[in-house]
Design an enzyme around this catalytic site. Sequence first.
Site, short mmCIF file in Angstrom:
data_model
loop_
_atom_site.label_atom_id
_atom_site.label_comp_id
_atom_site.label_asym_id
_atom_site.label_seq_id
_atom_site.Cartn_x
_atom_site.Cartn_y
_atom_site.Cartn_z
CB ILE A 42 -0.90 0.02 1.26
CG1 ILE A 42 -1.76 -1.23 1.35
CG2 ILE A 42 -1.74 1.30 1.34
CD1 ILE A 42 -2.88 -1.29 0.36
NE ARG A 85 -3.76 -12.86 10.03
CZ ARG A 85 -4.87 -13.09 10.74
NH1 ARG A 85 -5.69 -12.09 11.04
NH2 ARG A 85 -5.16 -14.30 11.15
NE ARG A 93 9.91 8.89 20.67
CZ ARG A 93 10.77 8.32 19.84
NH1 ARG A 93 10.80 8.63 18.55
NH2 ARG A 93 11.65 7.45 20.30
CB ALA A 142 15.96 4.31 21.24
CD GLU A 158 20.21 6.53 16.72
OE1 GLU A 158 19.97 7.57 17.37
OE2 GLU A 158 19.92 6.41 15.51
CD GLU A 172 18.60 9.59 20.42
OE1 GLU A 172 17.79 9.55 19.50
OE2 GLU A 172 18.39 9.05 21.53
CD GLU A 215 16.39 11.65 16.56
OE1 GLU A 215 15.69 10.67 16.33
OE2 GLU A 215 17.63 11.58 16.71
#
Lengths: 181, 181
Positions: A14, A37, A64, A76, A92, A96, A142
């Site tokens: 899709i 599914r 978020r 993360a 990461e 971060e 970010e």
Amino acid sequence: MKKFEEKTYETETIYQGKIVQLNIDSVTLPDGNTSKRELIKHPGAVAVIALTDEGKLVCVEQYRKPLEKSLVEIPAGKLEAGEDPKTCALRELEEETGYTSDDLELVTSFYTSPGFADEIVHLYFTDEIKTMEKRPDGDEDEFVELLEISLEEAEKLEKEQRIHDAKTAYAILYLKLRAAR
Amino acid sequence: MKKFEEKTYETETIYQGKIVQLNIDSVTLPDGNTSKRELIKHPGAVAVIALTDEGKLVCVEQYRKPLEKSLVEIPAGKLEAGEDPKTCALRELEEETGYTSDDLELVTSFYTSPGFADEIVHLYFTDEIKTMEKRPDGDEDEFVELLEISLEEAEKLEKEQRIHDAKTAYAILYLKLRAAR
């Protein structure tokens, strides 16, 4: 293990995005009937339980979008194509938090939502971190803020639902169990 | 908390399925630049850590299409529209295991994948279960097998990655911590 296997006879893609892909699989069930599914493909992720010399848990706060609020979480990030999980975990952590480590140890890995997504999180632990001279650049879209919190503070943030995600909830139990031993 | 809020200026719904909805939000970042976010909407879920009178953990094995393998997990399921999480937890416990309980206690809740999905899992605990005279019918396209395992067996299955999902990994730590006290 293939118990109760659902055999795919048709896959329709899709959407193919930057992060997720959405497929609809038409499947034959164990009883011979058919069903559909909805499946999210995800590159996988890493997370790091990192303790400072004072025993504080290194966390980041970030917005978020799916939840329309910011959460406090352990560092993360997503795996890049072909990237080794441990390499990704170190990257990461560095991007971060500005901390690095020579001593990341795999704690466990788990699928976050096995009912509809194949995202796996590889979780690492270290209590041997040091500040980098220069923190490397991360993703340009970010925005994160560093926090260092005691286990008690982490449990308080969890009660307030500012810590509210599976990997950080797991990290808190992991540290409580470590403290109980 | 809205720190580093990303404001949506356009939402495109790519797909509205039976379980998930996929939206692409165009957002303004804290620095004024723009980006796109791929967002999965999910109805939320429940899971139950249920112990038998012998202290065994009640699990179900089922095929997880996104992973193309079967996993051993604690009983769980999706919230129906408007359904109370505790009611849902009891319903899923009954349908998947044939056990019922008057004593489900909320342990915690967590978002499984806050980076791309809004799925939340409400996790319950009970060590007061009893066998139902007749197990209610569940979803017609769901095939599950009941297992009752000791904590040691659960840890072994986790090492073998037959237990390999966030909520069951959390349940194992929860039970280890309970045993350590």
